[in-house]
Design an enzyme around this catalytic site. Sequence first.
Site, PDB file in Angstrom:
ATOM      1  N   ASN A   1      13.328   6.853  46.530  1.00  0.00           N
ATOM      2  CA  ASN A   1      14.307   7.107  45.467  1.00  0.00           C
ATOM      3  C   ASN A   1      13.695   8.080  44.460  1.00  0.00           C
ATOM      4  O   ASN A   1      12.800   7.713  43.713  1.00  0.00           O
ATOM      5  CB  ASN A   1      14.653   5.764  44.795  1.00  0.00           C
ATOM      6  CG  ASN A   1      15.521   5.924  43.565  1.00  0.00           C
ATOM      7  OD1 ASN A   1      16.117   6.978  43.348  1.00  0.00           O
ATOM      8  ND2 ASN A   1      15.595   4.871  42.754  1.00  0.00           N
TER       9      ASN A   1
ATOM     10  N   LYS B   1      15.086   9.374  41.897  1.00  0.00           N
ATOM     11  CA  LYS B   1      15.668   9.216  40.547  1.00  0.00           C
ATOM     12  C   LYS B   1      16.037  10.592  39.974  1.00  0.00           C
ATOM     13  O   LYS B   1      16.484  11.461  40.718  1.00  0.00           O
ATOM     14  CB  LYS B   1      14.702   8.463  39.626  1.00  0.00           C
ATOM     15  CG  LYS B   1      14.165   7.179  40.260  1.00  0.00           C
ATOM     16  CD  LYS B   1      13.468   6.301  39.277  1.00  0.00           C
ATOM     17  CE  LYS B   1      12.843   5.125  40.016  1.00  0.00           C
ATOM     18  NZ  LYS B   1      12.362   4.089  39.132  1.00  0.00           N
TER      19      LYS B   1
ATOM     20  N   HIS C   1      21.274  -0.280  41.417  1.00  0.00           N
ATOM     21  CA  HIS C   1      19.864  -0.191  41.027  1.00  0.00           C
ATOM     22  C   HIS C   1      19.746  -0.699  39.583  1.00  0.00           C
ATOM     23  O   HIS C   1      20.643  -0.483  38.764  1.00  0.00           O
ATOM     24  CB  HIS C   1      19.405   1.268  41.130  1.00  0.00           C
ATOM     25  CG  HIS C   1      17.925   1.425  40.947  1.00  0.00           C
ATOM     26  ND1 HIS C   1      17.333   1.377  39.710  1.00  0.00           N
ATOM     27  CD2 HIS C   1      16.924   1.608  41.847  1.00  0.00           C
ATOM     28  CE1 HIS C   1      16.024   1.526  39.865  1.00  0.00           C
ATOM     29  NE2 HIS C   1      15.756   1.662  41.146  1.00  0.00           N
TER      30      HIS C   1
ATOM     31  N   GLU D   1      18.293   0.344  37.098  1.00  0.00           N
ATOM     32  CA  GLU D   1      18.461   1.378  36.059  1.00  0.00           C
ATOM     33  C   GLU D   1      19.933   1.674  35.826  1.00  0.00           C
ATOM     34  O   GLU D   1      20.344   2.006  34.708  1.00  0.00           O
ATOM     35  CB  GLU D   1      17.669   2.639  36.454  1.00  0.00           C
ATOM     36  CG  GLU D   1      16.169   2.388  36.314  1.00  0.00           C
ATOM     37  CD  GLU D   1      15.285   3.218  37.224  1.00  0.00           C
ATOM     38  OE1 GLU D   1      15.757   4.225  37.784  1.00  0.00           O
ATOM     39  OE2 GLU D   1      14.103   2.846  37.380  1.00  0.00           O
TER      40      GLU D   1
ATOM     41  N   GLU E   1      14.290  -5.937  44.034  1.00  0.00           N
ATOM     42  CA  GLU E   1      13.490  -5.132  43.115  1.00  0.00           C
ATOM     43  C   GLU E   1      13.359  -5.854  41.775  1.00  0.00           C
ATOM     44  O   GLU E   1      14.229  -5.705  40.903  1.00  0.00           O
ATOM     45  CB  GLU E   1      14.167  -3.783  42.876  1.00  0.00           C
ATOM     46  CG  GLU E   1      14.227  -2.899  44.091  1.00  0.00           C
ATOM     47  CD  GLU E   1      14.129  -1.430  43.693  1.00  0.00           C
ATOM     48  OE1 GLU E   1      13.187  -0.780  44.141  1.00  0.00           O
ATOM     49  OE2 GLU E   1      14.964  -0.969  42.906  1.00  0.00           O
TER      50      GLU E   1
ATOM     51  N   GLY F   1       8.332   0.779  38.255  1.00  0.00           N
ATOM     52  CA  GLY F   1       7.706   1.820  37.433  1.00  0.00           C
ATOM     53  C   GLY F   1       6.613   1.313  36.517  1.00  0.00           C
ATOM     54  O   GLY F   1       6.198   2.020  35.594  1.00  0.00           O
TER      55      GLY F   1
ATOM     56  N   SER G   1       6.767  -0.526  42.297  1.00  0.00           N
ATOM     57  CA  SER G   1       5.358  -0.113  42.256  1.00  0.00           C
ATOM     58  C   SER G   1       4.675  -0.155  43.623  1.00  0.00           C
ATOM     59  O   SER G   1       3.547  -0.633  43.749  1.00  0.00           O
ATOM     60  CB  SER G   1       4.588  -0.965  41.226  1.00  0.00           C
ATOM     61  OG  SER G   1       5.103  -0.726  39.930  1.00  0.00           O
TER      62      SER G   1
END
Length: 268
Positions: free
Chosen positions: A11, A13, A101, A103, A173, A179, A218
């Site tokens: 991904n 992003k 996701h 985010e 996730e 991240g 990560s």
Amino acid sequence: VTDRRPIVAGNWKLHLDHVEAVHHVTELGMRLRTMDVAGVDAVVVPPFIDLRSVSSVIEAEKLDLALGAQHVSEFDQGAYTGEVSAAMLARLGVTIVLVGHSERRTHFHMDDATVARTAAAALRGGLIPMVCVGESEVERADGSTEEVLARQLGAVLGELDGVDPDRLCVAYEPIWAIGTGTAATPEDAGSACAHLRKLAEQHLGEGASRLRILYGGSVGADNAAELVLPPDVDGLLVGSASLTAAGFAGVLGAVADCYRSTRRSPRR
Ligand code: PEP
């Protein structure tokens, strides 16, 4: 032993414009030619505006890479300025799309119902939704991880009545791992994915054994192999490490080696 083929999806992003994307995929293709990663379904997930260019490189170089999108509209067509439909993505050669996701849930207010409608729209348009679920740091600390996963996955599977488990996948996730440089332990990733498969059984019955459930958060070449060892983890969703060809190829190679050496025998 599992007959579920592993998926490794990168991904990107909001990174890499279409010129950078072409360089990136070209380099990735050159690296993959020297590796044996045929046992893994590799997917690149660029920003929308890169899709056409990336697909041209994949086609011209005959790369064994699938094309994914990071988001899709819950609507099929109409007066929805700024949206991109599943059918439009499918026509560009996209086969899989991230849905929900964390985010998107956090920054763009996607609630469980919207995630479920978006997954349904992806399927209607011929795409495989990769539904992302996961608990926050606070939810983990107060012991509500399983409850959060049940709510998030239940909302989607409740909407997708009768879905073919081969046309869907799930990515666990945990938000605290995305991240941050702190991945879940293989044990925690394995037990969350096993819990998700149990939850999926309530809707899919025996079909849940065909559902591919990935871990993300990560992941890099150094921890990829241990994270796909638990039997219910069927691959990885990779963010930062997928931004360099070396990083993503490293993860793909580690997963392919792990499946070979542990004799998990994915089907074609
Ligand atoms: C992600 O965004 O899906 C992700 C897993 O990111 P990272 O690998 O950077 O934690």
